[in-house]
Design an enzyme around this catalytic site. Structure first.
Site, mmCIF file in Angstrom:
data_model
loop_
_atom_site.group_PDB
_atom_site.id
_atom_site.type_symbol
_atom_site.label_atom_id
_atom_site.label_comp_id
_atom_site.label_asym_id
_atom_site.label_seq_id
_atom_site.Cartn_x
_atom_site.Cartn_y
_atom_site.Cartn_z
ATOM 1 C CG MET A 121 -1.769 1.227 1.403
ATOM 2 S SD MET A 121 -3.036 1.349 0.102
ATOM 3 C CE MET A 121 -3.315 3.121 0.113
ATOM 4 C CD GLU A 122 -1.406 3.347 -3.265
ATOM 5 O OE1 GLU A 122 -1.255 2.150 -2.979
ATOM 6 O OE2 GLU A 122 -2.416 3.769 -3.858
ATOM 7 C CG ASN A 123 0.093 3.809 3.637
ATOM 8 O OD1 ASN A 123 -1.096 3.991 3.473
ATOM 9 N ND2 ASN A 123 0.593 2.619 3.961
ATOM 10 C CG HIS B 295 2.445 -1.048 -8.233
ATOM 11 N ND1 HIS B 295 1.655 -1.449 -9.289
ATOM 12 C CD2 HIS B 295 1.587 -0.539 -7.303
ATOM 13 C CE1 HIS B 295 0.389 -1.195 -9.000
ATOM 14 N NE2 HIS B 295 0.311 -0.637 -7.802
ATOM 15 C CD GLU B 296 2.426 -0.442 -3.658
ATOM 16 O OE1 GLU B 296 1.702 0.552 -3.443
ATOM 17 O OE2 GLU B 296 1.978 -1.498 -4.146
ATOM 18 C CG HIS C 133 0.496 3.976 -6.377
ATOM 19 N ND1 HIS C 133 -0.470 4.292 -7.298
ATOM 20 C CD2 HIS C 133 0.357 2.641 -6.144
ATOM 21 C CE1 HIS C 133 -1.152 3.193 -7.606
ATOM 22 N NE2 HIS C 133 -0.660 2.187 -6.928
HETATM 23 ZN ZN LIG Z 1 -1.225 0.183 -6.714
#
Ligand SMILES: [Zn+2]
Length: 833
Positions: free
Chosen positions: A259-261, A291-292, A295
């Site tokens: 998850m890209e927090n 990927h993250e 973001h």
């Molecule tokens: Zn994503």
């Protein structure tokens, strides 16, 4: 709990602008609850008007609005705290007690059985933020955060802003840039850490204390991909990473991949491979890291205005991570991996009745948006972006992306904003293109018809067929290539803008044995291989030197088995001959796993499965004998042998650590594959499973033991597992999934048949205590593996119920679609393997 609707979100954001959040979390109140004090400053465009703030608390202690106390009793209804008579400038302070979660949503708390230490992390996507702090929970009400955390003395705290110790057990996090509510996170516990720095950005990697060894072993590789990705995205986007430090935290029982927090990305901690890892596993992890990070720009700096554009975040990150790996890392075959992993997943989503257009699906509330968060959003969206780039040119695409990110920095964007930026940069009208590619569901079928005379091509025609019930005119850019005995005999770039495209370049050339449409996998379509090509594959596929084309062939075969156009037997014929010769790690690993866990158990009739597994085993033994330790081939071979062998002496020896293939001597995860096989065959019982757990008394070991116990072929074991899975036993999200994985493993249907009707009542009822994200996975994995008409009848009846939650309904539709594919294939090809 009510889900926020689009209409409500629009109304609230027209009234409210959030200035800042100050959040104070007290994580030192025991294992069940934590304290949460939120002070939020916001303006109201119409003083005197009312609104509400979202709050999902166990109890509310005090509420004060603009200095006046409100009675906290019974004021919060359905997760909403009404706010009346707002001033132009407001300050609301809410003190509440919140519950930790155990389903991976909200502030999740887990105990590591290896040392009994507790870990906490926040996963506030998609609408879980109000279970951690009071907030205006919608993606377009962004604000900067000041976070303070009180934690047990020996804990470390990590969050979106740089953490510093303000006193004994108290940590403050640096003020953040404006963030959407679902990005706020705190990770706290006795995490162990490795630090580095790159280009002025402090970097941190963190994991549970019991994972210190793999964390340190993998740190160099993780930092390397992190640094390369930073350099690449800085160059590509022309905007510097703005969120300060960059922490990557490997957390327990995480539902998704990561998850890209902003500043504090969370990853599932299985990514810290304990044992030997294949190259494709390292590639997958590198891909997730990249990927993250992408973001941070697309999703975090610019956030979608409403959940219906969530796809754009994911399609973009999916595309960018592969591009980054190919251009900037050693994983130059990332698109091959995409073909055999991500697109196989996406094509599955496209085959289900739940398929939907990539974009423009009205998400009337937040929860319904989550239902479209699937292989279409990721894999098809990324393939569509590749077609967009082919259509407008890469230079224009990147110029448009830069303009979009610059114009909307720290704010929100929509699909229209994004396409508008690409149109401006390219000077091309994208109306018709986006209608066909983004706004119409399903895919074209592409095939090549070759006419030959004495081994020479007389004519070659590409056919493009849109589904009759979802007509569309999609332009495709892709290539067609052909091989005989490993020699490439021709490759032509095609721009297919109509139902037929003649390949004049191929006329008069030698006819290839194998013809592969979309050989470089540039487009999104059902690839139909000709009968002659399928017949030639056993002798030809292993000789084709182009891994990308081989991946396209395997993907087409898998698609064909699901669509009942390729017999499972034909798939196994190719597997026997070509898989042991495979040299690409992604293809080797994924095709083996697909054959073992999907093709045979779903598509081969029960009475023939033993023989089919024996074929897989023979191929695996062949690879095992050929592979040298430490090579790409040296892990998938033994893993498939361990999963499929019926040689009790061999399995027992491996389980006891005797005669193991080189490199697997101390590999706890490999041992569990062996133990699972022994359990499924009834060669060991509960006591032995538990003795293996005692040797691996970790989170991972406990999960594997649950799966093994559930797969034991006796009625007591099944009854126990069913009760553990569905009986409100306090099992975590991961435990439920592992119980479900083992449950339907059985030597014959009679052992589990009684549970088929129970599934359709017991599992949907779990929505009373399991979160939607977690339950959607359980519904899929626990779906009955008894493939008969009675299951199909019960499934159809369940889907038509009107009391299912959206996630349960969606997962049932998808599982039902696979059941029907299996039944159709068995009806067509059932007789032999
Ligand atoms: Zn994503």
């Amino acid at each position: 709990m009510r889900s926020l609707t689009l209409a409500e979100a629009r109304e609230r954001s027209s009234l409210i602008t959030v200035t800042s959040y100050a959040v104070e979390l007290d994580l030192d109140q025991g294992t069940e609850v934590f304290g949460s004090r939120t002070s939020v400053r916001f303006t109201c465009a119409e003083p005197g008007a009312g609104s509400w703030i979202d709050l999902k608390a166990r109890s509310v202690e005090t509420i004060s609005l603009n200095g006046e106390s409100l009675d906290p009793a019974d004021v919060v209804v359905d997760g909403r705290l009404p706010l009346e008579g707002l001033a132009a400038d407001n300050e609301l302070v809410v003190a509440a007690t919140m519950a930790y979660s155990h389903d991976g949503q909200g502030l999740h708390r887990a105990t590591d059985p290896a040392d009994d230490l507790d870990y906490v992390y926040g996963h506030l996507f998609l609408d879980a933020a109000p279970s951690a702090y009071a907030c205006f929970d919608q993606p377009d009400l962004k604000a900067p955060y000041d976070v303070t955390v009180h934690a047990p003395l020996e804990w470390t705290v990590i969050g979106n802003g740089a953490a510093s110790k303000a006193g004994a057990g108290t940590w403050t996090l640096a003020t953040t840039k404006p963030l959407a509510t679902y990005f706020m996170t705190v990770c706290a516990g006795p995490y162990v850490s490795v630090h580095d720095e790159h280009d002025g950005i402090p970097l941190g990697l963190h994991a549970r204390a019991s994972l210190r060894e793999p964390l340190e072993r993998h740190a160099a590789e993780l930092f390397d991909v992190t640094k390369r990705s930073f350099d690449y995205f800085h160059g590509l986007f022309g905007i510097r990473y703005p969120f300060g430090e960059y922490h990557q935290v490997f957390v327990p029982e995480f539902n998704a991949g990561a998850m890209e927090n902003p500043g504090c990305v969370t990853f599932r901690d299985q990514y810290l491979y304990r044992g030997a890892a294949t190259r494709d596993e390292l590639l997958t992890r590198a891909n997730t890291v990249s990927h993250e990070m992408s973001h941070m720009w697309f999703g975090d700096i610019v956030t979608m205005k409403w959940w219906d554009d969530l796809w754009l975040n994911e399609s973009f990150a999916e595309y960018m991570s592969h591009r980054c790996l190919v251009d900037a890392t050693e994983y130059t075959d990332a698109w091959v991996d995409s073909s055999i992993v991500r697109k196989v997943w996406g094509y599955g989503a496209e085959r289900s009745p739940s398929t939907h257009p990539v974009a423009g699906v009205e998400a009337l509330d937040a929860q319904s948006a989550l239902q479209n968060f699937d292989g279409i959003s990721y894999a098809k969206g990324a393939a569509t972006l590749r077609q967009l780039i082919a259509y407008v040119g890469d230079e224009h695409f990147i110029a448009g992306v830069r303009a979009y990110l610059t114009d909307k920095s720290y704010g929100n964007g929509t699909l229209a904003d994004f396409l508008g930026a690409i149109e401006t940069a390219s000077g091309k009208d994208l109306e018709a293109w986006s209608r066909a590619w983004l706004l119409t569901a399903d895919r074209d079928t592409i095939s090549v018809d070759v006419e030959e005379q004495a081994g020479v091509v007389e004519s070659a025609v590409v056919r493009r067929e849109a589904p009759a019930d979802r007509p569309a005119d999609r332009p495709h850019a892709f290539d067609v290539a052909g091989w005989t005995d490993g020699r490439e005999l021709g490759r032509v770039m095609v721009t297919a803008t109509g139902p037929e495209t003649t390949l004049a370049e191929l006329e008069g050339t030698p006819e290839p044995s194998v013809v592969v449409p979309n050989a470089s996998d540039l487009t999104w379509a059902r690839v139909r291989l000709s009968d002659a090509t399928v017949a030639a594959l056993p002798s030809q596929l292993g000789q084709i030197p182009d891994a990308q084309a081989r991946a396209v062939v395997w993907s087409a075969l898998i698609d064909g088995v699901h669509g009942a156009t390729v017999a499972p037997e034909a798939f196994l014929d190719v597997f026997d001959a070509a898989w042991p010769l495979e040299t690409n790690s992604s293809i080797l690993t994924r095709v083996a796993a697909y054959a073992e866990h999907r093709i045979v158990p779903y598509f081969v009739p029960r009475e023939l499965q033993e023989a089919a597994m024996a074929r897989l085993n023979r191929a695996a033994v062949g690879l095992l004998e050929r592979a040298t330790a430490g090579t790409t081939e040296s892990l998938p071979g033994p893993r498939l042998v361990a999963g499929t062998s019926d040689d009790e002496a061999l399995l027992r020896a491996w389980a006891d650590g005797q005669g193991l293939p080189a490199g697997l001597e101390d590999d706890g995860d490999f041992r569990w594959i062996v133990v699972r096989n022994l359990s499924a065959r009834g060669l060991i019982g509960v006591a032995e499973v538990e003795s293996f757990r005692a040797k691996d008394d970790t989170l991972q070991g406990g999960l594997n033991a649950l799966m093994c116990r559930a797969s034991l072929p006796d009625a007591d074991a099944k009854a126990w597992a069913w009760e553990q899975l569905t009986g409100r036993q306090g099992r975590s999200n991961y435990e439920m999934v592992h119980l479900a994985r083992g449950f339907w493993v059985a030597p014959d249907d009679s052992l589990v048949a009684d549970y088929v009707p129970r599934y359709f009542t017991d599992v949907p009822a779990m929505s009373d205590w399991v979160g939607e994200d977690a339950l959607s996975r359980v519904v899929l994995v626990a779906f009955p593996r008894v493939f008969d008409d009675e299951t199909a009848r019960l499934s159809a009846a369940a889907i038509s119920r009107d009391d299912l939650t959206p996630a349960v309904h969606r997962s049932l539709v998808d599982a039902d679609a696979e059941l029907r594919e299996a039944l159709a294939s068995r009806a067509t090809f059932g007789a032999a393997v």
